[in-house]
Design an enzyme around this catalytic site. Structure first.
Site, short mmCIF file in Angstrom:
data_model
loop_
_atom_site.label_atom_id
_atom_site.label_comp_id
_atom_site.label_asym_id
_atom_site.label_seq_id
_atom_site.Cartn_x
_atom_site.Cartn_y
_atom_site.Cartn_z
N ASP A 182 -42.21 16.68 31.42
CA ASP A 182 -42.05 15.57 32.36
C ASP A 182 -41.03 16.00 33.42
O ASP A 182 -39.85 16.17 33.11
CB ASP A 182 -41.56 14.34 31.60
CG ASP A 182 -41.38 13.13 32.50
OD1 ASP A 182 -41.50 13.28 33.74
OD2 ASP A 182 -41.12 12.04 31.98
N SER A 219 -47.49 12.56 39.79
CA SER A 219 -47.31 11.11 39.96
C SER A 219 -48.58 10.37 39.58
O SER A 219 -49.67 10.86 39.88
CB SER A 219 -47.00 10.75 41.42
OG SER A 219 -46.85 9.34 41.55
N TYR A 231 -45.02 2.59 44.18
CA TYR A 231 -45.57 3.88 44.63
C TYR A 231 -45.12 4.16 46.06
O TYR A 231 -44.58 5.22 46.36
CB TYR A 231 -47.09 3.82 44.54
CG TYR A 231 -47.80 5.12 44.89
CD1 TYR A 231 -47.68 6.24 44.06
CD2 TYR A 231 -48.60 5.22 46.01
CE1 TYR A 231 -48.34 7.42 44.36
CE2 TYR A 231 -49.27 6.40 46.32
CZ TYR A 231 -49.15 7.50 45.48
OH TYR A 231 -49.81 8.67 45.78
#
Ligand code: UDP
Length: 314
Positions: A59, A78, A148
């Site tokens: 990650d 993402s 986002y």
């Protein structure tokens, strides 16, 4: 002498895996990093065992380590579809902020050039049409898409700060709606949704009245634009997208026709803050990269439909 190393975060994702292919083809050693939250190991299965390819299950929001010299870092990790970032708002914000910070730190340490995957979402529900890079956008920071959009806007700001303060070589691509093989069937985006519905003979789920527009880019065109941008000396954001704009209704009809389906279009509520229009102005990409799309939507839909037919019909 060993090959030059490229780190691609989100390397098992739709775009990341196509970038892995391109950089292997160009003669680099590729390190693909992915936590497989939305990526799929199947997208890079064909590269496993290749002497110039390695996969790191990691990650990028956590401390990143890559051994030896690194020439380029491409940060593509993402969640990227609206239903994904609605389901994973915190991970989305972390990978855009902490993930970017880690990559920039690594780039500084290694003297690498860094390219970040930004997005047409930085323009929000745009009041300028088509969207030029100097438009600052119309984003609702606390709306559902804000996680986002604002992560990507922060990502751009942080990247420019490293560029101006540390003199880091950075590139920013603003990616418009892109399609092609390896898109996830269930990512909720309009193209996988419509194609799988049409292939199954189900009604197509149009949101709102279907009059909103998008402009779809075939993945090979996008990868070419990104490659050119990386090798250019242009540090400010560049739109990469196909300006051929279409309404969601017209797009649904096109998919029904191309698949020979008997499906009809059905209408559902428009998600909150869904942009009404989207079309890139690509004057800058033409000028600084000599880039423009080569694939029409219908040409790009040929391999894409083949891919989805195998996935849906087996
Ligand atoms: N959309 C739709 N039906 C679906 C999925 C999406 O009508 O099943 C619409 C969505 O509301 C938006 C457009 O298609 O106006 C593109 O949505 P997508 O999720 O592909 O990406 P976006 O461009 O919104 O990030």
């Amino acid at each position: 002498m060993g090959k030059e190393k490229v780190l691609i975060t989100g390397g098992a994702g739709f775009l990341g895996s196509h970038l892995c292919d391109r950089f292997i083809k160009e003669g680099y050693h590729v390190v693909a990093m992915d936590n497989l939250l939305t990526g799929d190991i199947e997208n890079i299965a064909h590269l496993m065992g290749h002497p110039d390819f390695e996969f790191q299950h990691h990650d990028v929001s956590k401390y990143v380590h890559v051994s030896g010299k690194v020439k380029y870092i491409l940060h593509f990790a993402s969640p990227a579809s609206p239903i994904d970032y609605l389901k994973m708002p915190i991970q989305t914000m972390k990978v855009g902020s902490l993930g970017t910070l880690n990559c920039l730190g690594l780039a500084k340490d290694k003297g690498a050039r860094m390219l970040i995957a930004s997005t047409s979402e930085v323009y929000g529900d745009p009041l300028v049409h088509p969207q030029t890079e100097d438009y600052w956008g119309n984003v609702n920071p606390v709306g559902p898409r804000g996680v986002y959009d604002e992560a990507k806007r922060f990502q751009e700001a942080l990247t420019m700060a490293y560029h101006t303060y540390h003199g880091l070589e950075t590139r920013i691509v603003r990616i418009f709606n892109t399609f092609g093989p390896r898109m996830r069937l269930d990512d909720g985006r309009v193209l996988p949704a419509f194609i799988s519905q049409a292939l199954r003979g189900e009604d197509l789920t149009a949101f709102g009245d279907g009059s909103q527009t998008r402009s779809f880019t075939y993945v090979d065109d996008l990868v070419e634009g990104i490659y050119r941008l990386l090798l250019s000396d242009y540090a400010h954001p560049v739109n990469i997208g196909n300006p051929d704009e279409i309404t969601i209704n017209e797009f649904g009809e096109e998919i029904i026709r191309l698949t020979g389906s008997k499906s009809k279009i059905k209408y559902f509520d428009l998600p909150k803050d869904d942009p009404k229009q989207r079309k890139p102005d690509i004057t800058l990409a033409k000028k600084v990269l000599g880039w423009e799309p080569k694939y029409t939507r219908s040409k790009g839909l040929e391999p894409t439909l083949e891919y989805f037919k195998k996935k849906v019909l087996g």
